[in-house]
Design a protein around this motif. Sequence first.
Motif, PDB file in Angstrom:
ATOM      1  N   ALA A 156       0.834  -1.207   0.000  1.00  0.00           N
ATOM      2  CA  ALA A 156       0.000   0.000   0.000  1.00  0.00           C
ATOM      3  C   ALA A 156       0.866   1.254   0.000  1.00  0.00           C
ATOM      4  O   ALA A 156       0.574   2.234  -0.702  1.00  0.00           O
ATOM      5  CB  ALA A 156      -0.933  -0.012   1.205  1.00  0.00           C
ATOM      6  N   LYS A 157       1.944   1.229   0.778  1.00  0.00           N
ATOM      7  CA  LYS A 157       2.850   2.376   0.832  1.00  0.00           C
ATOM      8  C   LYS A 157       3.510   2.603  -0.525  1.00  0.00           C
ATOM      9  O   LYS A 157       3.674   3.744  -0.972  1.00  0.00           O
ATOM     10  CB  LYS A 157       3.909   2.136   1.915  1.00  0.00           C
ATOM     11  N   MET A 158       3.901   1.509  -1.186  1.00  0.00           N
ATOM     12  CA  MET A 158       4.516   1.610  -2.503  1.00  0.00           C
ATOM     13  C   MET A 158       3.549   2.219  -3.509  1.00  0.00           C
ATOM     14  O   MET A 158       3.912   3.107  -4.294  1.00  0.00           O
ATOM     15  CB  MET A 158       4.968   0.222  -2.968  1.00  0.00           C
ATOM     16  N   LEU A 159       2.293   1.761  -3.516  1.00  0.00           N
ATOM     17  CA  LEU A 159       1.304   2.294  -4.448  1.00  0.00           C
ATOM     18  C   LEU A 159       1.051   3.774  -4.191  1.00  0.00           C
ATOM     19  O   LEU A 159       0.870   4.564  -5.128  1.00  0.00           O
ATOM     20  CB  LEU A 159      -0.002   1.511  -4.320  1.00  0.00           C
ATOM     21  N   ASP A 160       1.052   4.169  -2.939  1.00  0.00           N
ATOM     22  CA  ASP A 160       0.778   5.552  -2.572  1.00  0.00           C
ATOM     23  C   ASP A 160       1.954   6.471  -2.897  1.00  0.00           C
ATOM     24  O   ASP A 160       1.774   7.549  -3.479  1.00  0.00           O
ATOM     25  CB  ASP A 160       0.431   5.626  -1.084  1.00  0.00           C
ATOM     26  N   GLU A 161       3.166   6.045  -2.536  1.00  0.00           N
ATOM     27  CA  GLU A 161       4.329   6.925  -2.651  1.00  0.00           C
ATOM     28  C   GLU A 161       5.064   6.786  -3.978  1.00  0.00           C
ATOM     29  O   GLU A 161       5.481   7.786  -4.567  1.00  0.00           O
ATOM     30  CB  GLU A 161       5.294   6.645  -1.497  1.00  0.00           C
ATOM     31  N   ASP A 162       5.240   5.560  -4.464  1.00  0.00           N
ATOM     32  CA  ASP A 162       6.022   5.350  -5.681  1.00  0.00           C
ATOM     33  C   ASP A 162       5.175   5.439  -6.953  1.00  0.00           C
ATOM     34  O   ASP A 162       5.615   5.986  -7.965  1.00  0.00           O
ATOM     35  CB  ASP A 162       6.725   3.992  -5.632  1.00  0.00           C
ATOM     36  N   ILE A 163       3.978   4.883  -6.905  1.00  0.00           N
ATOM     37  CA  ILE A 163       3.091   4.923  -8.075  1.00  0.00           C
ATOM     38  C   ILE A 163       2.258   6.196  -8.082  1.00  0.00           C
ATOM     39  O   ILE A 163       1.882   6.704  -9.127  1.00  0.00           O
ATOM     40  CB  ILE A 163       2.183   3.675  -8.111  1.00  0.00           C
ATOM     41  N   GLY A 164       1.973   6.720  -6.903  1.00  0.00           N
ATOM     42  CA  GLY A 164       1.209   7.965  -6.810  1.00  0.00           C
ATOM     43  C   GLY A 164      -0.287   7.793  -6.953  1.00  0.00           C
ATOM     44  O   GLY A 164      -0.982   8.695  -7.429  1.00  0.00           O
ATOM     45  N   ARG A 165      -0.799   6.641  -6.520  1.00  0.00           N
ATOM     46  CA  ARG A 165      -2.233   6.385  -6.596  1.00  0.00           C
ATOM     47  C   ARG A 165      -2.778   5.987  -5.230  1.00  0.00           C
ATOM     48  O   ARG A 165      -2.091   5.349  -4.436  1.00  0.00           O
ATOM     49  CB  ARG A 165      -2.531   5.261  -7.601  1.00  0.00           C
ATOM     50  N   GLY A 166      -4.013   6.392  -4.979  1.00  0.00           N
ATOM     51  CA  GLY A 166      -4.655   6.035  -3.726  1.00  0.00           C
ATOM     52  C   GLY A 166      -4.985   4.550  -3.673  1.00  0.00           C
ATOM     53  O   GLY A 166      -5.156   3.901  -4.704  1.00  0.00           O
ATOM     54  N   VAL A 167      -5.073   4.033  -2.475  1.00  0.00           N
ATOM     55  CA  VAL A 167      -5.337   2.613  -2.267  1.00  0.00           C
ATOM     56  C   VAL A 167      -6.500   2.462  -1.280  1.00  0.00           C
ATOM     57  O   VAL A 167      -6.569   3.181  -0.281  1.00  0.00           O
ATOM     58  CB  VAL A 167      -4.103   1.877  -1.708  1.00  0.00           C
ATOM     59  N   THR A 168      -7.391   1.532  -1.585  1.00  0.00           N
ATOM     60  CA  THR A 168      -8.486   1.205  -0.669  1.00  0.00           C
ATOM     61  C   THR A 168      -8.219  -0.158  -0.050  1.00  0.00           C
ATOM     62  O   THR A 168      -7.922  -1.124  -0.758  1.00  0.00           O
ATOM     63  CB  THR A 168      -9.838   1.175  -1.407  1.00  0.00           C
ATOM     64  N   LEU A 169      -8.320  -0.233   1.292  1.00  0.00           N
ATOM     65  CA  LEU A 169      -8.142  -1.491   1.998  1.00  0.00           C
ATOM     66  C   LEU A 169      -9.505  -2.107   2.280  1.00  0.00           C
ATOM     67  O   LEU A 169     -10.357  -1.473   2.917  1.00  0.00           O
ATOM     68  CB  LEU A 169      -7.387  -1.269   3.311  1.00  0.00           C
TER      69      LEU A 169
ATOM     70  N   VAL B 218      -7.414  -6.778   1.644  1.00  0.00           N
ATOM     71  CA  VAL B 218      -7.409  -6.814   0.181  1.00  0.00           C
ATOM     72  C   VAL B 218      -7.207  -5.381  -0.311  1.00  0.00           C
ATOM     73  O   VAL B 218      -7.960  -4.485   0.073  1.00  0.00           O
ATOM     74  CB  VAL B 218      -8.725  -7.393  -0.377  1.00  0.00           C
ATOM     75  N   LEU B 219      -6.197  -5.164  -1.122  1.00  0.00           N
ATOM     76  CA  LEU B 219      -5.899  -3.828  -1.631  1.00  0.00           C
ATOM     77  C   LEU B 219      -6.537  -3.641  -3.001  1.00  0.00           C
ATOM     78  O   LEU B 219      -6.470  -4.532  -3.858  1.00  0.00           O
ATOM     79  CB  LEU B 219      -4.387  -3.608  -1.742  1.00  0.00           C
ATOM     80  N   TYR B 220      -7.150  -2.480  -3.193  1.00  0.00           N
ATOM     81  CA  TYR B 220      -7.770  -2.158  -4.483  1.00  0.00           C
ATOM     82  C   TYR B 220      -7.236  -0.805  -4.931  1.00  0.00           C
ATOM     83  O   TYR B 220      -7.272   0.186  -4.187  1.00  0.00           O
ATOM     84  CB  TYR B 220      -9.289  -2.107  -4.360  1.00  0.00           C
ATOM     85  N   CYS B 221      -6.750  -0.747  -6.169  1.00  0.00           N
ATOM     86  CA  CYS B 221      -6.144   0.482  -6.671  1.00  0.00           C
ATOM     87  C   CYS B 221      -6.392   0.607  -8.168  1.00  0.00           C
ATOM     88  O   CYS B 221      -6.368  -0.397  -8.891  1.00  0.00           O
ATOM     89  CB  CYS B 221      -4.636   0.459  -6.387  1.00  0.00           C
TER      90      CYS B 221
END
Length: 277
Positions: A207-220, A234-237
């Motif tokens: 989740a941290k990678m998707l938020d910081e490196d990819i720049g997209r929000g994540v829903t848990l 379950v992560l959804y992005c």
Amino acid sequence: MKISLKTVLVVMLGSFLFSMAVNMFIIPANLGEGGVTGMSLIFLYAFGWSPAITTFVMNMVLLAVGYKFLSKRSMVLTIVSIISLSVFLRLTESWQLHLEEVLVAPIFGGFLIGIGIGLIVMVGGTTAGTTILARIAHKYLDVSTSYALLFFDLIVVAISLTVMPVEKALLTTLSLYIGTKAMDFMIEGTNPKKAVTIISQNPEPIAKMLDEDIGRGVTLLSGKGYYTKRETDVLYCVINKLQLTKTKRMIRKIDPEAFVVVHDVRDVLGKGFITED
């Protein structure tokens, strides 16, 4: 309400392509068109009235009727579109190609018209006329904007049978279909998205990678394995298609055992993506 100069220029470019296609391909081939432009061509063939003037008048009337269905931003961009369309229709009146091959005009005319409308709709504007009706249908009936526009345009084509033979009306229908596909490509094909569902026993670093490196929000989301009965996140992005390879590579690096499902996404509305009013 913020409207950048780039957005205004895109609307003007779309209006120019639309106007050029009408004068260069549609009118010389005595074809029709959908919406207000189609009605203006009926008046041109029947009475010799300039499409630049009739298009402006009818668009402004329809805008006054349907303004409440548009946001302030869409309203401003639509006004820019209406003015640009009328000006460019006037400036390109002499840009006519008289072609011997009957299919060239509907193919290239429809393609350019679809690209022009697609550019305008892509940044949140409309060309007024039946485009407003199409936006209303999309908003309240969940119908594709391009296909709702095609439906209303076919009604105008049916009316145009009063001033053109059936053969020309059929070629006009072909032009409209090509324009619809080109518009679809501009609105959706240039904005491909992928939804990624990730099941991992180590969700936090992903989740941290998707938020910081990819720049997209994540829903848990809370999940539970059927066989193991183990609680898991379950992560959804939703990401851009171009980000997919990098995302999968980084997920594999963080958790080689992660279960990843990638879905095609047709429409995405929200922060960071296309916003429709």
